[in-house]
Write a protein that holds these residues in place. Structure first.
Motif, PDB file in Angstrom:
ATOM      1  N   ALA A   1       0.839  -1.197   0.000  1.00 50.40           N
ATOM      2  CA  ALA A   1       0.000   0.000   0.000  1.00 50.40           C
ATOM      3  C   ALA A   1       0.872   1.244   0.000  1.00 50.40           C
ATOM      4  CB  ALA A   1      -0.934   0.010   1.214  1.00 50.40           C
ATOM      5  N   ALA A   2       0.297   2.346  -0.472  1.00 52.01           N
ATOM      6  CA  ALA A   2       1.017   3.621  -0.498  1.00 52.01           C
ATOM      7  C   ALA A   2       0.011   4.754  -0.428  1.00 52.01           C
ATOM      8  CB  ALA A   2       1.872   3.744  -1.756  1.00 52.01           C
ATOM      9  N   ALA A   3       0.446   5.865   0.109  1.00 51.13           N
ATOM     10  CA  ALA A   3      -0.378   7.067   0.206  1.00 51.13           C
ATOM     11  C   ALA A   3       0.478   8.269  -0.165  1.00 51.13           C
ATOM     12  CB  ALA A   3      -0.938   7.230   1.613  1.00 51.13           C
ATOM     13  N   ALA A   4      -0.064   9.125  -1.040  1.00 50.03           N
ATOM     14  CA  ALA A   4       0.659  10.310  -1.493  1.00 50.03           C
ATOM     15  C   ALA A   4      -0.247  11.524  -1.359  1.00 50.03           C
ATOM     16  CB  ALA A   4       1.115  10.138  -2.941  1.00 50.03           C
ATOM     17  N   PRO A   5      -0.014  12.388  -0.379  1.00 49.38           N
ATOM     18  CA  PRO A   5      -0.831  13.601  -0.246  1.00 49.38           C
ATOM     19  C   PRO A   5      -0.500  14.605  -1.338  1.00 49.38           C
ATOM     20  CG  PRO A   5       0.935  13.585   1.368  1.00 49.38           C
ATOM     21  CD  PRO A   5       1.001  12.264   0.679  1.00 49.38           C
ATOM     22  N   PHE A   6      -1.477  15.468  -1.637  1.00 51.93           N
ATOM     23  CA  PHE A   6      -1.243  16.522  -2.624  1.00 51.93           C
ATOM     24  C   PHE A   6      -0.152  17.447  -2.109  1.00 51.93           C
ATOM     25  CE2 PHE A   6      -5.535  16.697  -5.061  1.00 51.93           C
ATOM     26  CZ  PHE A   6      -5.381  15.360  -5.373  1.00 51.93           C
ATOM     27  N   SER A   7       0.837  17.682  -2.949  1.00 57.15           N
ATOM     28  CA  SER A   7       1.905  18.617  -2.602  1.00 57.15           C
ATOM     29  C   SER A   7       2.368  19.291  -3.876  1.00 57.15           C
ATOM     30  CB  SER A   7       3.072  17.885  -1.921  1.00 57.15           C
ATOM     31  OG  SER A   7       3.623  16.906  -2.775  1.00 57.15           O
ATOM     32  N   GLY A   8       2.910  20.461  -3.754  1.00 58.74           N
ATOM     33  CA  GLY A   8       3.321  21.226  -4.925  1.00 58.74           C
ATOM     34  C   GLY A   8       2.599  22.552  -4.957  1.00 58.74           C
ATOM     35  N   GLY A   9       2.440  23.095  -6.146  1.00 57.10           N
ATOM     36  CA  GLY A   9       1.812  24.403  -6.275  1.00 57.10           C
ATOM     37  C   GLY A   9       0.381  24.299  -6.731  1.00 57.10           C
ATOM     38  N   GLY A  10      -0.256  25.464  -6.848  1.00 57.38           N
ATOM     39  CA  GLY A  10      -1.617  25.524  -7.339  1.00 57.38           C
ATOM     40  C   GLY A  10      -2.641  25.523  -6.231  1.00 57.38           C
ATOM     41  N   VAL A  11      -3.888  25.800  -6.620  1.00 56.20           N
ATOM     42  CA  VAL A  11      -4.961  25.918  -5.634  1.00 56.20           C
ATOM     43  C   VAL A  11      -5.325  24.571  -5.027  1.00 56.20           C
ATOM     44  CG1 VAL A  11      -5.917  27.959  -6.739  1.00 56.20           C
ATOM     45  CG2 VAL A  11      -6.683  25.707  -7.471  1.00 56.20           C
ATOM     46  N   ALA A  12      -4.985  23.447  -5.706  1.00 58.33           N
ATOM     47  CA  ALA A  12      -5.359  22.130  -5.205  1.00 58.33           C
ATOM     48  C   ALA A  12      -4.377  21.577  -4.188  1.00 58.33           C
ATOM     49  CB  ALA A  12      -5.494  21.137  -6.364  1.00 58.33           C
ATOM     50  N   SER A  13      -3.253  22.252  -3.981  1.00 58.75           N
ATOM     51  CA  SER A  13      -2.236  21.698  -3.084  1.00 58.75           C
ATOM     52  C   SER A  13      -2.635  21.798  -1.618  1.00 58.75           C
ATOM     53  CB  SER A  13      -0.909  22.420  -3.306  1.00 58.75           C
ATOM     54  OG  SER A  13      -1.048  23.811  -3.029  1.00 58.75           O
ATOM     55  N   ASP A  14      -3.567  22.691  -1.276  1.00 60.51           N
ATOM     56  CA  ASP A  14      -3.949  22.892   0.122  1.00 60.51           C
ATOM     57  C   ASP A  14      -5.268  22.219   0.480  1.00 60.51           C
ATOM     58  OD1 ASP A  14      -1.693  24.484   0.440  1.00 60.51           O
ATOM     59  OD2 ASP A  14      -2.758  26.296  -0.177  1.00 60.51           O
ATOM     60  N   LEU A  15      -5.737  21.299  -0.353  1.00 65.66           N
ATOM     61  CA  LEU A  15      -7.031  20.669  -0.082  1.00 65.66           C
ATOM     62  C   LEU A  15      -6.959  19.619   1.018  1.00 65.66           C
ATOM     63  CD1 LEU A  15      -8.343  20.143  -3.747  1.00 65.66           C
ATOM     64  CD2 LEU A  15      -8.979  21.932  -2.116  1.00 65.66           C
ATOM     65  N   GLY A  16      -5.775  19.088   1.273  1.00 60.42           N
ATOM     66  CA  GLY A  16      -5.657  18.007   2.245  1.00 60.42           C
ATOM     67  C   GLY A  16      -6.082  16.662   1.680  1.00 60.42           C
ATOM     68  N   TRP A  17      -6.122  16.548   0.362  1.00 62.24           N
ATOM     69  CA  TRP A  17      -6.500  15.287  -0.267  1.00 62.24           C
ATOM     70  C   TRP A  17      -5.286  14.383  -0.404  1.00 62.24           C
ATOM     71  CZ3 TRP A  17     -10.280  16.640  -4.875  1.00 62.24           C
ATOM     72  CH2 TRP A  17     -11.396  17.281  -4.343  1.00 62.24           C
ATOM     73  N   THR A  18      -5.550  13.088  -0.490  1.00 60.07           N
ATOM     74  CA  THR A  18      -4.491  12.092  -0.595  1.00 60.07           C
ATOM     75  C   THR A  18      -4.911  11.013  -1.583  1.00 60.07           C
ATOM     76  OG1 THR A  18      -3.853  12.450   1.716  1.00 60.07           O
ATOM     77  CG2 THR A  18      -3.069  10.429   0.684  1.00 60.07           C
ATOM     78  N   VAL A  19      -3.963  10.551  -2.365  1.00 58.82           N
ATOM     79  CA  VAL A  19      -4.180   9.401  -3.245  1.00 58.82           C
ATOM     80  C   VAL A  19      -3.639   8.158  -2.552  1.00 58.82           C
ATOM     81  CG1 VAL A  19      -3.631   8.339  -5.458  1.00 58.82           C
ATOM     82  CG2 VAL A  19      -4.125  10.780  -5.337  1.00 58.82           C
ATOM     83  N   VAL A  20      -4.503   7.155  -2.410  1.00 61.43           N
ATOM     84  CA  VAL A  20      -4.139   5.908  -1.736  1.00 61.43           C
ATOM     85  C   VAL A  20      -4.245   4.772  -2.748  1.00 61.43           C
ATOM     86  CG1 VAL A  20      -4.601   4.403   0.229  1.00 61.43           C
ATOM     87  CG2 VAL A  20      -5.150   6.834   0.375  1.00 61.43           C
ATOM     88  N   SER A  21      -3.279   3.880  -2.717  1.00 60.71           N
ATOM     89  CA  SER A  21      -3.310   2.705  -3.598  1.00 60.71           C
ATOM     90  C   SER A  21      -2.887   1.480  -2.806  1.00 60.71           C
ATOM     91  CB  SER A  21      -2.385   2.899  -4.802  1.00 60.71           C
ATOM     92  OG  SER A  21      -1.032   2.900  -4.397  1.00 60.71           O
ATOM     93  N   TRP A  22      -3.438   0.342  -3.190  1.00 57.76           N
ATOM     94  CA  TRP A  22      -3.035  -0.919  -2.557  1.00 57.76           C
ATOM     95  C   TRP A  22      -3.330  -2.071  -3.499  1.00 57.76           C
ATOM     96  CZ3 TRP A  22      -7.430   1.747  -1.435  1.00 57.76           C
ATOM     97  CH2 TRP A  22      -8.639   1.079  -1.516  1.00 57.76           C
ATOM     98  N   GLN A  23      -2.563  -3.124  -3.360  1.00 60.77           N
ATOM     99  CA  GLN A  23      -2.781  -4.325  -4.151  1.00 60.77           C
ATOM    100  C   GLN A  23      -2.158  -5.519  -3.444  1.00 60.77           C
ATOM    101  OE1 GLN A  23      -0.618  -4.644  -7.896  1.00 60.77           O
ATOM    102  NE2 GLN A  23       0.776  -3.017  -7.261  1.00 60.77           N
ATOM    103  N   ASN A  24      -2.741  -6.686  -3.692  1.00 60.40           N
ATOM    104  CA  ASN A  24      -2.232  -7.920  -3.117  1.00 60.40           C
ATOM    105  C   ASN A  24      -0.938  -8.292  -3.813  1.00 60.40           C
ATOM    106  OD1 ASN A  24      -1.833 -10.694  -2.297  1.00 60.40           O
ATOM    107  ND2 ASN A  24      -3.983 -10.730  -1.702  1.00 60.40           N
ATOM    108  N   ALA A  25       0.064  -8.677  -3.032  1.00 57.07           N
ATOM    109  CA  ALA A  25       1.362  -9.032  -3.606  1.00 57.07           C
ATOM    110  C   ALA A  25       1.284 -10.270  -4.483  1.00 57.07           C
ATOM    111  CB  ALA A  25       2.388  -9.239  -2.487  1.00 57.07           C
TER     112      ALA A  25
END
Length: 748
Positions: A622-646
């Motif tokens: 599993a992995a989680a990557a929060p929004f980071s960088g520039g632009g108006v969407a960087s401060d939303l506090g959103w995160t992309v989460v992914s997971w898969q069975n090995a």
């Protein structure tokens, strides 16, 4: 007798399949070193290159489209000074390294911003013909390559002007993880841009500089090979991409250095839809190469692999025993019946019939013996019950015994051999790649939301809130051009809708503390994702665009990444690569903790995290990557989460387990095919033959026996028909003999 008829072919086929399966089992499960680099690692590099190619293609196409849309919007309004054009362009989109406005008649530079753009490449072919104003790559005096994008500013008054914007062909600005390098390669194999290499001046020793020189040389060689392969057509290429990637992609192996082998994935820039012809990036002939040195894998433990040889030997033993059962219980009695029936049909009645011990063969043999007695005229075997065999077990018993013998091998091999648990070793590269690719997806989603808001800013400058009818037409045109929106509308400071295009409008608050990109709709079927841009000159008015959730879902679908979701700060689902319920929780308890850990400020801000979850006998990456960088969407506090069975990874342990299951299934298929064949062509016809032979022995001389198959059973049926005809002729002769003396006496 036909070669494909009778009992011999299915038994012979069973023996051949058993020998072939035993050889296959010994080969794929027997001793042999695993690959130096797991296939899963190579596939991951291919997916990483595909992700980079998709990001670069989208970035180039967006820049070209934004410049063209800006020019079209300017052409619809009043004439604007060149300096104001470039100023507004720079405020709306911060994506070009340099911009210039030229007078097309005189060729004079009217305004310029940012990096100086050379003009020697501008000629008649660039401005006229079929490829007029087509973006093209230009090399600067510094040696760097820039992509030049052009659009004509054509107002009703004054001369035409040419708007030129240049941007670099840099590697997408994403986290590549430790040791990975990435490059953008031209058609001829020239490396146009690289990222990930350390500067030689920053290295501390000559050994590190030597390794850097080796890696740079490897990147150059692998780029040449990748460019040559991507020149092939996607349909004819040996590696046409993976799981629907429209371009050409694949993997490469380089040389090793200091115990690490150079691996690379490559992918050509291709249109998201192969039918589309308007992708500028897809026509540039660029290729993205992702290179990663991987520690060479040690030879796997051969103790477990010896089970493959043992399983192959056991299969040979079980197969021989099964074939012996079929030969002794089916083939030999049937061939004996064939010989005995043919002997009786030919008139050889001196010897008794050799009757098998049980089953249909015993019933047929007993009936043949009774028929022999009837033909011989000894009077034995007459009557319905005389000599009737009591054996009723049939051929189902040897067939079932054979199936059980083979299942004794198939079931343990398929369900018990090489089974894995949560102790399987997963390469650290897979966890790192899961994290880095998740961060790349997060960057794509963040950029898409920033782009959506920037498009609204560009459109808002053309809105005249005092003319609702014209605004409705403008919004309708914008909605057709921007497929990411499901609705566009203008609201005033009280939230009243002034103009609208598309779906129904949702509430929008003009609170300054709220972000320009926000989400609502909790309790509804789908979340409502809105982006807003203030309308210039109309205080309190805002242009709002509702982003389609399906658009965000399409950005999350990437092969080799498992299930991907976008969640808010409370770990509620906003978008997903697969189906989801609005604002539903993540399925695993560890995933919300991973989201919260990723949003903890560390250093400059939140960082992406990867995790290996071992639970319940399975392993999940599993992995989680929060929004980071520039632009108006960087401060939303959103995160992309992914997971898969090995288990989805092509790792040696899982591959051995899959091969064991495959061997068991192949053995089961052999059982079904061969024993089913015996049942259909031998067992069922033999049962019908036994019933017919008993009826004939009981005195039924009217029923004609027709052979259905040209095999041993058919031959016995033909012999029975001959015997029936002989018995019928004998009975007719016996009926005539008493009548002949009476006719002679009457004649005297």
């Amino acid at each position: 007798m036909p070669l494909l008829g009778g009992i011999r072919p299915p038994i012979a086929l069973l023996c051949l399949l058993i020998v072939a399966l035993a050889g296959l089992t010994a080969k794929v499960l027997g001793p042999g070193g695993d690959a130096v680099v797991p296939e899963a690692v190579l596939t991951s590099q291919q997916h990483f290159a595909e992700d980079g190619a998709i990001a670069l293609r989208a970035s180039i196409d967006e820049r070209v489209t934004d410049l063209q849309r800006t020019a079209e919007a300017l052409n619809k309004g009043e004439r604007v000074e060149p300096e104001d054009v470039l100023s507004d362009l720079g405020k709306t989109y911060q994506k070009w390294t340099g911009t210039t406005v030229l007078d097309l008649e005189s060729g004079d530079v009217l305004a310029a911003r940012g990096e100086r753009i050379p003009l020697a490449w501008l000629d008649k072919d660039v401005l006229t013909g079929e490829r007029a104003l087509t973006p093209r790559m230009v090399r600067l005096e510094t040696g760097d390559v820039r992509l030049m994008t052009m659009a004509v500013l054509d107002w009703k008054e004054g001369a035409q002007q040419l708007l030129i914007a240049s941007n670099s062909l840099a590697v997408p600005n994403v986290t590549m993880g430790p040791f990975r390098t990435m490059s953008v390669v031209a058609r001829d194999g020239e490396v146009l841009a690289t990222a990930g290499f350390e500067e030689s001046e920053a290295l501390n020793s000559d050994k590190q500089r030597e390794e850097l020189a080796f890696l740079q040389k490897q990147m150059s060689q692998l780029s040449d090979r990748a460019a040559a392969r991507t020149e092939e057509h996607p349909v004819s290429a040996r590696e046409p991409g993976s799981r629907g990637y429209p371009g050409v992609s694949g993997t490469l192996l380089g040389d090793d250095y200091n115990g690490r082998l150079t691996t690379a994935g490559y992918a050509s820039l291709a249109s998201s839809d192969p039918e589309e012809k308007d992708s500028v990036a897809a026509g540039l002939g660029l290729t993205v190469v992702a290179m990663l040195p991987v520690v060479q894998q040690a030879t796997a433990d051969t103790g477990r692999e010896l089970y493959g040889l043992i399983a192959a030997g056991a299969l040979i033993a079980v197969g021989l025993l099964a074939a012996a059962v079929l030969w002794a219980a089916v083939q030999r009695p049937l061939l004996r019946l064939f010989l005995e029936s043919r002997r009786l049909a030919r008139g050889d009645l001196t010897r008794p019939v050799s009757v098998p011990r049980w089953g249909e063969a015993a019933r047929i043999g007993a009936a043949l013996e009774r028929l022999r007695a009837q033909l011989h005229g000894s009077g034995e075997g007459e009557g319905p019950a005389a000599g009737r065999s009591k054996a009723r077990l049939g051929l189902r018993v040897p067939l079932a015994a054979t199936a059980v013998l083979l299942l004794l091998w198939c079931v343990p091999v398929g369900l018990l051999l090489n089974r894995t648990d949560d102790s399987v070793s997963v390469p650290a590269t897979m966890v790192n790649d899961q994290r880095d690719r998740t961060d790349l997806v997060a960057d794509r989603v963040r950029r898409a939301l920033n782009e959506a808001q920037a498009d609204l800013v560009s459109t808002s400058r053309l809105i005249d809130a005092d003319d609702p009818r014209a605004t409705d037409g403008l919004l309708a045109d914008a909605l057709r051009e921007h497929t990411r929106y499901q609705a566009l509308y203008v609201v005033d400071d009280a939230g009243e809708v002034l103009a609208r295009a598309g779906g129904a409008a949702h509430d929008w608050s003009d609170d300054k503390d709220l972000p320009l990109v926000r989400v609502s709709g909790k309790g509804e079927k789908k979340p409502v994702i809105q982006a807003g841009a203030p309308v210039p000159g109309h205080k309190g008015s805002t242009l709002v665009g509702e982003v389609r959730v399906e658009f965000l879902n399409s950005l999350l679908k990437r092969p080799g990444l498992g299930e991907v979701r976008v969640v808010n700060s409370d770990a509620d689902t906003l978008a997903a690569s697969n189906g989801f319920l609005a604002f539903e929780d993540l399925p695993d308890d560890a995933l919300p903790d991973l989201v919260r850990a990723g949003n903890v400020p560390v250093g400059a801000g939140p960082v992406e995290n990867g995790l290996l979850i071992r639970d319940g006998g399975s392993v999940t990456v599993a992995a989680a990557a929060p929004f980071s960088g520039g632009g108006v969407a960087s401060d939303l506090g959103w995160t992309v989460v992914s997971w898969q069975n090995a288990k989805h990874f092509q790792i040696a342990a899982y591959e051995r387990e899959d091969r064991s299951v495959l061997a068991g299934l192949l053995g089961l298929a052999a059982i079904v095919v061969c024993l089913g064949w015996v049942h259909l062509v031998v067992a069922r016809p033999l049962g019908a033959l036994a019933a017919g032979a008993e009826k004939l022995a009981d005195g039924d001389l009217k029923t004609v026996h027709f052979p259905r198959y040209q095999d041993e059973v058919g031959a016995v049926v033909r012999s029975l028909e001959l015997i029936r005809q002989q018995l019928q002729a004998r009975r007719q002769n016996q009926a005539r003999r008493p009548a002949e003396p009476r006719l002679g006496a009457g004649g005297r």
